[in-house]
Design an enzyme around this catalytic site. Structure first.
Site, PDB file in Angstrom:
ATOM      1  N   ASP A   1       0.865  -1.190   0.000  1.00  0.00           N
ATOM      2  CA  ASP A   1       0.000   0.000   0.000  1.00  0.00           C
ATOM      3  C   ASP A   1       0.901   1.241   0.000  1.00  0.00           C
ATOM      4  O   ASP A   1       2.129   1.149  -0.143  1.00  0.00           O
ATOM      5  CB  ASP A   1      -1.009  -0.045   1.158  1.00  0.00           C
ATOM      6  CG  ASP A   1      -0.382   0.216   2.524  1.00  0.00           C
ATOM      7  OD1 ASP A   1       0.860   0.368   2.613  1.00  0.00           O
ATOM      8  OD2 ASP A   1      -1.137   0.279   3.517  1.00  0.00           O
TER       9      ASP A   1
ATOM     10  N   CYS B   1       3.035  -3.209   4.068  1.00  0.00           N
ATOM     11  CA  CYS B   1       2.175  -2.078   4.433  1.00  0.00           C
ATOM     12  C   CYS B   1       2.865  -1.385   5.608  1.00  0.00           C
ATOM     13  O   CYS B   1       4.066  -1.582   5.832  1.00  0.00           O
ATOM     14  CB  CYS B   1       0.742  -2.509   4.734  1.00  0.00           C
ATOM     15  SG  CYS B   1       0.491  -3.519   6.197  1.00  0.00           S
TER      16      CYS B   1
ATOM     17  N   THR C   1       2.567  -1.763   8.915  1.00  0.00           N
ATOM     18  CA  THR C   1       3.012  -2.729   9.925  1.00  0.00           C
ATOM     19  C   THR C   1       3.318  -4.100   9.338  1.00  0.00           C
ATOM     20  O   THR C   1       3.921  -4.940  10.019  1.00  0.00           O
ATOM     21  CB  THR C   1       1.898  -2.939  10.971  1.00  0.00           C
ATOM     22  OG1 THR C   1       0.728  -3.397  10.275  1.00  0.00           O
ATOM     23  CG2 THR C   1       1.591  -1.652  11.720  1.00  0.00           C
TER      24      THR C   1
ATOM     25  N   HIS D   1       8.842 -24.035   9.426  1.00  0.00           N
ATOM     26  CA  HIS D   1       7.876 -24.712  10.303  1.00  0.00           C
ATOM     27  C   HIS D   1       6.428 -24.515   9.869  1.00  0.00           C
ATOM     28  O   HIS D   1       5.611 -25.416  10.013  1.00  0.00           O
ATOM     29  CB  HIS D   1       8.011 -24.204  11.740  1.00  0.00           C
ATOM     30  CG  HIS D   1       9.246 -24.706  12.429  1.00  0.00           C
ATOM     31  ND1 HIS D   1       9.361 -24.765  13.801  1.00  0.00           N
ATOM     32  CD2 HIS D   1      10.421 -25.176  11.934  1.00  0.00           C
ATOM     33  CE1 HIS D   1      10.554 -25.252  14.123  1.00  0.00           C
ATOM     34  NE2 HIS D   1      11.224 -25.502  13.002  1.00  0.00           N
TER      35      HIS D   1
ATOM     36  N   HIS E   1       6.091 -30.895  10.848  1.00  0.00           N
ATOM     37  CA  HIS E   1       5.618 -29.540  10.522  1.00  0.00           C
ATOM     38  C   HIS E   1       4.526 -29.606   9.452  1.00  0.00           C
ATOM     39  O   HIS E   1       3.551 -28.857   9.506  1.00  0.00           O
ATOM     40  CB  HIS E   1       6.784 -28.660  10.076  1.00  0.00           C
ATOM     41  CG  HIS E   1       7.887 -28.594  11.084  1.00  0.00           C
ATOM     42  ND1 HIS E   1       7.706 -28.027  12.326  1.00  0.00           N
ATOM     43  CD2 HIS E   1       9.155 -29.075  11.061  1.00  0.00           C
ATOM     44  CE1 HIS E   1       8.822 -28.141  13.018  1.00  0.00           C
ATOM     45  NE2 HIS E   1       9.717 -28.777  12.283  1.00  0.00           N
TER      46      HIS E   1
HETATM   47  C1  RB5 Z   1      -2.103   2.708   6.386  1.00  0.00           C
HETATM   48  O1  RB5 Z   1      -2.104   3.949   7.019  1.00  0.00           O
HETATM   49  C2  RB5 Z   1      -1.872   1.604   7.394  1.00  0.00           C
HETATM   50  O2  RB5 Z   1      -3.008   1.409   8.171  1.00  0.00           O
HETATM   51  C3  RB5 Z   1      -1.475   0.305   6.698  1.00  0.00           C
HETATM   52  O3  RB5 Z   1      -0.339   0.535   5.932  1.00  0.00           O
HETATM   53  C4  RB5 Z   1      -1.123  -0.880   7.568  1.00  0.00           C
HETATM   54  O4  RB5 Z   1      -0.221  -0.550   8.563  1.00  0.00           O
HETATM   55  C5  RB5 Z   1      -2.257  -1.671   8.067  1.00  0.00           C
HETATM   56  O5  RB5 Z   1      -2.076  -2.729   8.694  1.00  0.00           O
END
Ligand code: RB5
Length: 149
Positions: free
Chosen positions: A8, A65, A67, A98, A133
């Protein structure tokens, strides 16, 4: 090996770094992510990469993304996909060995570029270990089948 990559807006810069890093190593990379920083919806990109991978269009996937979590959550809704977000190299090879993960998620707001490259390398250089596994992965697949229509 053909790698499907998606991201993203939070992952655009890191995506280009990872793509360059992979192409330099001879991987074929297919880009399904956004190439700009304009806001997009990570579930759509996670699902697209997951669907293409499940359809056999590539060998493994990389999703980025902010996180690494939201985009892998979306990918995991596609049957046959095992995606996990990682922020260290040990987890990155263990999810392959695993858990037989076929997609790795990276958080562009969590890890730096060099660590992200090492994480992706650890994932791609590892192999599923099979044996006990595989039996556990089969149990995950059985849960998936139980709840799919
Ligand atoms: C976008 O702002 C953010 O929410 C997305 O990149 C991500 O971290 C979602 O899990």
């Amino acid at each position: 090996m053909r790698i499907l990559i998606g991201n993203d807006h939070a992952g655009t810069e890191l995506k280009f770094e990872i793509m360059k890093h992979l192409e330099e190593q001879g991987y074929e990379v297919e880009n399904y992510g956004t190439d700009t920083k304009e806001s997009v919806n990570y579930p759509e990109i996670g699902a697209k990469v997951a669907e293409e991978l499940a359809a056999g269009k590539g060998d493994l996937g990389v999703l980025i993304c902010g996180t690494g979590v939201g985009i892998t959550m979306a990918a995991n809704k596609v049957p046959g996909i095992r995606a996990a977000a990682c922020s260290d190299t040990t987890t990155a090879h263990l999810i392959r060995e695993h858990n037989h993960a076929n997609i790795i998620g990276i958080g562009a707001r969590i890890v730096g570029v060099e660590l992200a490259k090492d994480i992706v390398d650890s994932f791609l250089n590892a192999e599923p270990l099979g044996g006990r596994h595989q039996e556990r992965v089969d149990m995950i697949t059985a849960i998936e089948k139980k709840y799919s229509r």
